[in-house]
Motif scaffolding. Structure first.
Motif, PDB file in Angstrom:
ATOM      1  N   GLU A 576      16.658  37.597  36.792  1.00 23.68           N
ATOM      2  CA  GLU A 576      15.815  37.577  37.992  1.00 23.68           C
ATOM      3  C   GLU A 576      14.444  36.944  37.698  1.00 23.68           C
ATOM      4  OE1 GLU A 576      15.669  41.455  39.869  1.00 23.68           O
ATOM      5  OE2 GLU A 576      17.641  41.948  39.032  1.00 23.68           O
ATOM      6  N   VAL A 577      14.496  35.716  37.226  1.00 27.61           N
ATOM      7  CA  VAL A 577      13.280  34.971  36.878  1.00 27.61           C
ATOM      8  C   VAL A 577      12.911  34.057  38.052  1.00 27.61           C
ATOM      9  CG1 VAL A 577      12.215  33.370  35.258  1.00 27.61           C
ATOM     10  CG2 VAL A 577      13.919  35.033  34.446  1.00 27.61           C
ATOM     11  N   HIS A 578      11.638  34.072  38.423  1.00 27.25           N
ATOM     12  CA  HIS A 578      11.159  33.243  39.529  1.00 27.25           C
ATOM     13  C   HIS A 578       9.990  32.396  39.041  1.00 27.25           C
ATOM     14  CE1 HIS A 578      13.431  35.322  42.786  1.00 27.25           C
ATOM     15  NE2 HIS A 578      13.391  36.316  41.923  1.00 27.25           N
ATOM     16  N   ILE A 579      10.126  31.067  39.181  1.00 24.54           N
ATOM     17  CA  ILE A 579       9.045  30.126  38.873  1.00 24.54           C
ATOM     18  C   ILE A 579       8.804  29.318  40.143  1.00 24.54           C
ATOM     19  CG2 ILE A 579       8.300  28.215  37.410  1.00 24.54           C
ATOM     20  CD1 ILE A 579      10.275  29.172  35.290  1.00 24.54           C
ATOM     21  N   LYS A 580       7.633  29.511  40.764  1.00 27.58           N
ATOM     22  CA  LYS A 580       7.428  28.873  42.064  1.00 27.58           C
ATOM     23  C   LYS A 580       5.950  28.727  42.395  1.00 27.58           C
ATOM     24  CE  LYS A 580       7.804  33.272  44.592  1.00 27.58           C
ATOM     25  NZ  LYS A 580       8.495  34.001  45.681  1.00 27.58           N
ATOM     26  N   LEU A 603      17.763  32.110  37.112  1.00 29.40           N
ATOM     27  CA  LEU A 603      16.486  31.402  37.232  1.00 29.40           C
ATOM     28  C   LEU A 603      16.359  30.818  38.633  1.00 29.40           C
ATOM     29  CD1 LEU A 603      13.889  30.158  36.111  1.00 29.40           C
ATOM     30  CD2 LEU A 603      15.262  28.234  35.273  1.00 29.40           C
ATOM     31  N   HIS A 604      15.315  31.229  39.336  1.00 35.80           N
ATOM     32  CA  HIS A 604      15.040  30.753  40.688  1.00 35.80           C
ATOM     33  C   HIS A 604      13.792  29.875  40.637  1.00 35.80           C
ATOM     34  CE1 HIS A 604      17.905  33.800  42.179  1.00 35.80           C
ATOM     35  NE2 HIS A 604      17.380  34.563  41.218  1.00 35.80           N
ATOM     36  N   VAL A 605      13.970  28.573  40.888  1.00 37.26           N
ATOM     37  CA  VAL A 605      12.887  27.609  40.759  1.00 37.26           C
ATOM     38  C   VAL A 605      12.487  27.111  42.143  1.00 37.26           C
ATOM     39  CG1 VAL A 605      12.189  25.392  39.783  1.00 37.26           C
ATOM     40  CG2 VAL A 605      13.682  26.919  38.479  1.00 37.26           C
ATOM     41  N   GLY A 606      11.177  27.123  42.425  1.00 38.75           N
ATOM     42  CA  GLY A 606      10.677  26.634  43.702  1.00 38.75           C
ATOM     43  C   GLY A 606      10.939  25.151  43.885  1.00 38.75           C
ATOM     44  N   LYS A 607      10.978  24.711  45.133  1.00 36.19           N
ATOM     45  CA  LYS A 607      11.355  23.336  45.454  1.00 36.19           C
ATOM     46  C   LYS A 607      10.379  22.309  44.890  1.00 36.19           C
ATOM     47  CE  LYS A 607      13.789  24.565  49.718  1.00 36.19           C
ATOM     48  NZ  LYS A 607      13.852  24.381  51.198  1.00 36.19           N
ATOM     49  N   THR A 608       9.120  22.682  44.710  1.00 38.76           N
ATOM     50  CA  THR A 608       8.113  21.710  44.270  1.00 38.76           C
ATOM     51  C   THR A 608       7.905  21.699  42.761  1.00 38.76           C
ATOM     52  OG1 THR A 608       6.323  23.324  44.570  1.00 38.76           O
ATOM     53  CG2 THR A 608       6.908  21.958  46.471  1.00 38.76           C
ATOM     54  N   GLU A 609       8.651  22.503  42.009  1.00 37.40           N
ATOM     55  CA  GLU A 609       8.389  22.652  40.577  1.00 37.40           C
ATOM     56  C   GLU A 609       8.822  21.447  39.742  1.00 37.40           C
ATOM     57  OE1 GLU A 609       6.794  25.257  38.957  1.00 37.40           O
ATOM     58  OE2 GLU A 609       6.315  25.925  40.977  1.00 37.40           O
ATOM     59  N   LYS A 610       9.926  20.788  40.126  1.00 39.35           N
ATOM     60  CA  LYS A 610      10.430  19.624  39.388  1.00 39.35           C
ATOM     61  C   LYS A 610      10.635  19.939  37.899  1.00 39.35           C
ATOM     62  CE  LYS A 610       8.268  16.312  42.544  1.00 39.35           C
ATOM     63  NZ  LYS A 610       7.343  15.165  42.698  1.00 39.35           N
ATOM     64  N   ILE A 611      11.355  21.034  37.674  1.00 43.44           N
ATOM     65  CA  ILE A 611      11.637  21.471  36.308  1.00 43.44           C
ATOM     66  C   ILE A 611      13.072  21.109  35.951  1.00 43.44           C
ATOM     67  CG2 ILE A 611      11.928  23.492  34.814  1.00 43.44           C
ATOM     68  CD1 ILE A 611       9.705  24.844  36.380  1.00 43.44           C
ATOM     69  N   SER A 612      13.259  20.462  34.809  1.00 45.60           N
ATOM     70  CA  SER A 612      14.607  20.236  34.295  1.00 45.60           C
ATOM     71  C   SER A 612      15.034  21.466  33.506  1.00 45.60           C
ATOM     72  CB  SER A 612      14.649  18.994  33.413  1.00 45.60           C
ATOM     73  OG  SER A 612      13.834  19.178  32.271  1.00 45.60           O
ATOM     74  N   VAL A 613      16.267  21.904  33.736  1.00 49.16           N
ATOM     75  CA  VAL A 613      16.764  23.146  33.141  1.00 49.16           C
ATOM     76  C   VAL A 613      17.948  22.841  32.240  1.00 49.16           C
ATOM     77  CG1 VAL A 613      17.707  25.433  33.603  1.00 49.16           C
ATOM     78  CG2 VAL A 613      16.012  24.452  35.170  1.00 49.16           C
ATOM     79  N   SER A 614      17.891  23.337  31.012  1.00 52.83           N
ATOM     80  CA  SER A 614      19.021  23.219  30.093  1.00 52.83           C
ATOM     81  C   SER A 614      19.457  24.609  29.676  1.00 52.83           C
ATOM     82  CB  SER A 614      18.652  22.384  28.866  1.00 52.83           C
ATOM     83  OG  SER A 614      17.539  22.937  28.199  1.00 52.83           O
TER      84      SER A 614
END
Length: 619
Positions: A576-580, A603-614
């Motif tokens: 339940e990780v949120h980055i936004k 992992l829940h990433v906000g639309k504006t974060e532009k994070i690449s996830v591996s």
């Protein structure tokens, strides 16, 4: 811009307050009828004669008063013993035991200590206030040197022999003081301009130079023959530490203690140790080098240390620098179960790692059992009925109710009664001490707000371990907000567990093995902070459920060369990780998140974060 300046003002205001607090401490108003003056018992300000026995008499005169003020008229007060105490007895300059409603007001005085001693010990006191004085040693156990020259054959050091008397014995540099002599046990480098830890250096960065053959070139100038690992510029300082010994102020089993307007320039161990205290408030309390004496060092261990406390600990408007370990550490203690003896009693080990639980448990305390295989705290507490010594190695705890049948020697116990709420507000944590900023493990509410972090290692470390220190207190409610993190991690490197993995580091010893393991920590919120940073590694988090990183501002700097792990968000076994809603400087490096032992859906990433996830990349 206006919004940014408003955020910055949160930090500028306390910084100004701290600077003002470094000026000569002010005298308080005239005292009331319950005021006791140490000068009435033979203490003479600035006479440079020991006031130990005069202060003892004055303290006794305060005993029994409804609300006493023990006043030190402004001046210098020296403390030393006459040699009647054996070496095996810890010398304590000021002892406060069982006192209620007492204020010690130094009126801006200097308290100067001599030899091996604790400055102040307060035990079983209630509503105690200490304020308006400084603490220092004429000859600290720590010494100091300045690099004069480094060649391929030797390193040459300048040492002030009047401040740091030394001698050379069997070709090795040793220091001497008031009743002691010592070799150099370890050292830290500080730069000549800002007196900050030299970037990318940690403990003993030049190598084992104090094992080299040493010769005196002339008084105050010594050469250590051998090559160094690094070549810092001439003028770089070395803080030279002896073995850690006694805390400067030791607070034990007190209720409602206040420290205010205190400057501690030195301590033989940790600066202020608060053990099993209920309610603490520190305001404008600074453990810091004595700049008038051109020092770069202060205490020989953590500036402040808070094991097994309860109630509210509030730290505000404080700045610590020069200490040989962390800025602050708030923690509980795990203790190993040695064996189960009856349906409602156990023996616990008296040697759990480096922690000894001799005094951690009391009748009426609520204990939780923790399975070391999962590091999950039980859902039910057990109340202690009796505490007794079983043998030299074990303590017997008897409970008011039967304990779970599953409990065995694979469990540890945690005392939930002695866990504090913590608030750290408007403080400055500079790049002027060994290792980390603030360490925290408590299950109660914790808040770090409007602080300035500029640490050489990780700014905030959340652990919990059964490996070395047995630090207990799996987090359940921790908020980090409205702080500035400025160019932290200047001396840490990837894989360096001691100095940290990222600006904010969450690394309990419990390491997830699968993506189904239940996390150790819960509910950590990192919000509305400003990160001014030259590198990638903002957050390293292991085993957290409910982790939020939102509404933060990340500004790129080029202050140091990037040297950390090239991942912004390293997440291991988190849920339940949120980055936004974070704002990134356009010049900041590409955003990356790396997941281990967790599903991507966690992992829940906000639309504006532009994070690449591996996910689970090769290490």
């Amino acid at each position: 811009m206006n919004q940014h300046m408003n955020r910055l003002s949160y930090i500028l205001i306390p910084v100004v307050g701290l600077i003002m607090s470094m000026q000569p401490l002010y005298a308080h108003a005239a005292a009331s009828g319950d005021t006791v003056f140490v000068t009435d018992f033979g203490a003479i300000p600035s006479a440079r004669k020991s006031v130990v026995y005069s202060v003892k008499k004055a303290i006794e005169a305060c005993r029994g008063k409804t609300s006493a003020v023990l006043k030190f008229p402004h001046g210098r007060y020296d403390f030393w013993y006459d040699g009647t105490l054996p070496d095996t007895v810890a010398q304590i300059a000021i002892t406060l035991t069982g006192l209620k409603n007492l204020t010690i007001d130094g009126d801006g005085s200097e308290f100067i200590f001599h030899g091996r001693m604790t400055a102040i010990k307060a035990e079983a006191c209630e509503n105690l206030a200490l304020k308006n004085f400084s603490i220092d040693w004429d000859r600290p156990l720590t010494s100091q040197a300045i690099i004069n020259e480094i060649t391929n054959e030797y390193i040459e050091l300048r040492i002030d022999p009047s401040a740091y008397p030394y001698f050379i014995e069997n070709g090795k540099l040793c220091f001497t003081g008031e009743g002691w002599k010592s070799p150099v046990v370890h050292y830290i480098l500080f730069d000549k301009e800002n007196k900050e830890v030299v970037p990318l250096t940690r403990d003993n960065a030049l190598g084992d130079i104090f094992d080299y053959d040493t010769r005196e070139v002339s008084p105050g100038l010594v050469r250590l023959y051998g090559q160094t690992k690094l070549s810092p510029e001439p003028g770089t300082y070395l803080a030279l530490y002896a073995q850690r010994e006694l805390s400067g102020i030791y607070l034990y089993k007190n209720i409602n203690t206040t420290l205010e307007d205190i400057r501690m320039y030195y301590a033989l161990g940790g600066g202020i140790l608060s053990f099993m205290c209920d309610g603490l408030h520190f305001n404008r309390v600074n453990v810091q080098p004595n700049e008038e004496k051109k020092r770069v060092f202060s205490s020989m261990a953590d500036a402040t240390y808070f094991p097994n406390c309860k109630g509210l600990i509030r730290i505000e408007n404080c700045m610590h620098a020069g200490q040989a370990d962390d800025w602050a550490n708030f923690r509980g203690t795990y203790t190993k179960v040695a064996k189960v003896t009856t349906s409602n009693s156990i023996h616990i080990s008296n040697k759990s790692g480096r922690s000894r639980p001799d005094n951690y448990y009391n009748v009426g305390d609520e204990i939780y059992f923790v399975n070391t295989a999962t590091m999950q705290r039980g859902t039910e507490g057990f109340v202690i009925k009796e505490v007794s010594i079983a043998n030299k190695e074990e303590i017997k705890l008897t409970f008011t109710q039967a304990i779970p049948s599953a409990v065995n020697a694979d469990y540890v116990v945690e005392n939930m009664t002695w866990t504090p709420e913590v608030e750290v507000v408007n403080c400055v944590i500079p790049r002027k001490n060994r290792a980390r900023g603030i360490l925290l493990t408590t299950p109660k509410r914790a808040l770090f707000e409007k602080n300035l972090f500029q640490t050489a290692g990780t700014a905030i470390l959340v652990e919990g371990d059964i490996d070395v220190w047995y630090e207990a207190g799996a987090v359940r409610d921790f908020t980090i907000r409205d702080n500035i993190f400025e160019n932290c991690m200047s001396s840490a490197e990837p894989g360096d567990w001691c100095w940290g993995e990222a600006v904010i580091c969450i690394t309990p010893s419990h390491k997830p093995q699968t993506d189904n393991d239940e996390p150790y920590h819960q509910h950590i919120r990192i919000e509305n902070n400003t990160f001014r940073y030259y590198d990638y590694n903002l957050l390293y988090a292991r085993s957290v459920r409910g982790l939020t990183f939102e509404n933060n501002r990340i500004e790129y700097t080029d202050t140091y060369i990037p040297h950390g792990r090239k991942v912004n968000f390293y997440l291991d076994g988190c849920r339940e990780v949120h980055i936004k809603d974070n704002v990134y400087d356009p010049n900041y490096p590409p955003r990356k998140a790396e997941l281990h032992h967790m599903k991507k859906k966690e992992l829940h990433v906000g639309k504006t974060e532009k994070i690449s996830v591996s996910t689970d990349p090769a290490k």
